[in-house]
Design a protein around this motif. Structure first.
Motif: not given
Length: 315
Positions: A41-48, A63-70, A75-78, A282-288
């Motif tokens: 799971l860590n490898a799937l999410y890139g947490l490793d 930069v490409q306006f891609d916030f990733g998926n939850s 698992g919807r887009p953020v 995503g929420n923190l970016v919006f706060g920034a």
């Protein structure tokens, strides 16, 4: 841009300092999950990967306006989750801020003009009473009195069960009916600080030499207060309001949780509890973005309040 990058960099690393991870939240209650599955799971999410690599990957997608998926739930887009909850939070806070200004400005002016008199002491008592009351406690009292004992307003949610059967006008009224208590709680909390701040600023301005000069010229009391004193006293208040804009998300957490409102505050809280890193960022970016927008809006309002202040550097 550098400020924005600094905010996201610090937020990203501080977020990872919190105990737990998305994989822990998803597997800790399952006794059949072993360490090998967690590593997958860590490898799937890139947490490793190292944190700097994770931040670079996240920033490259941003930069490409891609916030990733939850990482939790559907698992919807953020960005989709944020956009669908944004109108409620912004509408609730903008309405509360407008009503707070509408009430705080006359309270602050009257208290400053009549310093030490009964009306000033009365407003001071009410304001400090507002300071002393926690928002969640006031919300519970209003829910108990208006929602349970008298059944005047709904206690939670934003729509009724038969919402889709109502006409457009009835739907608008139904939403407003559900938002009455949240707006009241948010407004009362903002009135106290804004009115006290304006009162202090007005008292300081009224002691300035140019006010004595205006009185010596024979200007009317109304003109001195509203044309000269108020415009100068508004500058610190504008700063306060500009700094309060980033608090739209954080300040909504308690209100939206108590009244079960599907807004950004509740979304941010559930993301933190689930360690949903993409949704948190995503929420923190919006706060920034709100922080930078608040500073720009404050600069613009400075220019409106005092034409002597130029928007251009060096003038």
């Amino acid at each position: 841009m550098l400020i924005f990058l600094g905010i996201t960099l610090i937020s990203f690393f501080v977020m990872h300092l919190a105990p737990g991870s998305p994989t822990d939240m998803q597997t800790s209650l399952n006794p059949l999950v072993n360490e090998a599955y967690r590593e997958k799971l860590n490898a799937l999410y890139g947490l490793d990967k190292p944190l700097f690599v994770q931040y670079y990957d996240w920033l490259s997608r941003l930069v490409q306006f891609d916030f990733g998926n939850s990482l939790s739930g559907d698992g919807r887009p953020v960005i989709d989750k944020i956009v669908e909850r944004l109108p409620l939070t912004v509408g609730l806070n903008v309405t509360s801020l407008f009503l707070a200004l509408l009430l705080a400005l006359p309270i602050g002016i009257i208290s400053a003009v009549h310093q030490g008199k009964f009306i000033d002491k009365f407003f001071t008592f009410l304001v400090f009473l507002g300071f002393a009351m926690p928002g969640f406690w006031l919300a519970l009292l209003l829910m108990l009195y208006f929602g349970i004992e008298h059944s005047l307003v709904p206690l939670s949610g934003i729509t009724s069960l038969n919402f889709h059967e109502l006409s457009l006008f009835q739907q608008c009224f139904d939403i407003l009916h559900h938002l009455i208590l949240p707006i009241i709680v948010s407004t009362l909390g903002a009135i106290a600080g804004t009115s006290r701040f304006l009162r202090s600023s007005m008292l300081e301005v009224l002691r300035q030499d140019f006010i004595l000069t205006a009185k010596a010229k024979g200007l009317t009391h109304r003109m001195i207060i509203y044309k000269h004193a108020l415009r100068n006293a508004l500058l610190p208040v504008i700063t306060l309001l500009g700094l309060s804009i980033p608090g739209l998300i954080g300040g909504s957490v308690i209100i939206e949780s108590i009244f079960a409102l599907p807004g950004l505050g509740q979304l941010f809280y559930t993301a933190v509890m689930a360690r949903d890193y993409p949704l948190i960022m995503g929420n923190l970016v919006f706060g920034a973005i709100l922080t930078l927008a608040g500073n720009l809006l404050a600069d613009f309002c400075y220019r409106l309040a005092d034409p002597r202040i130029s928007m251009q550097t060096g003038k």
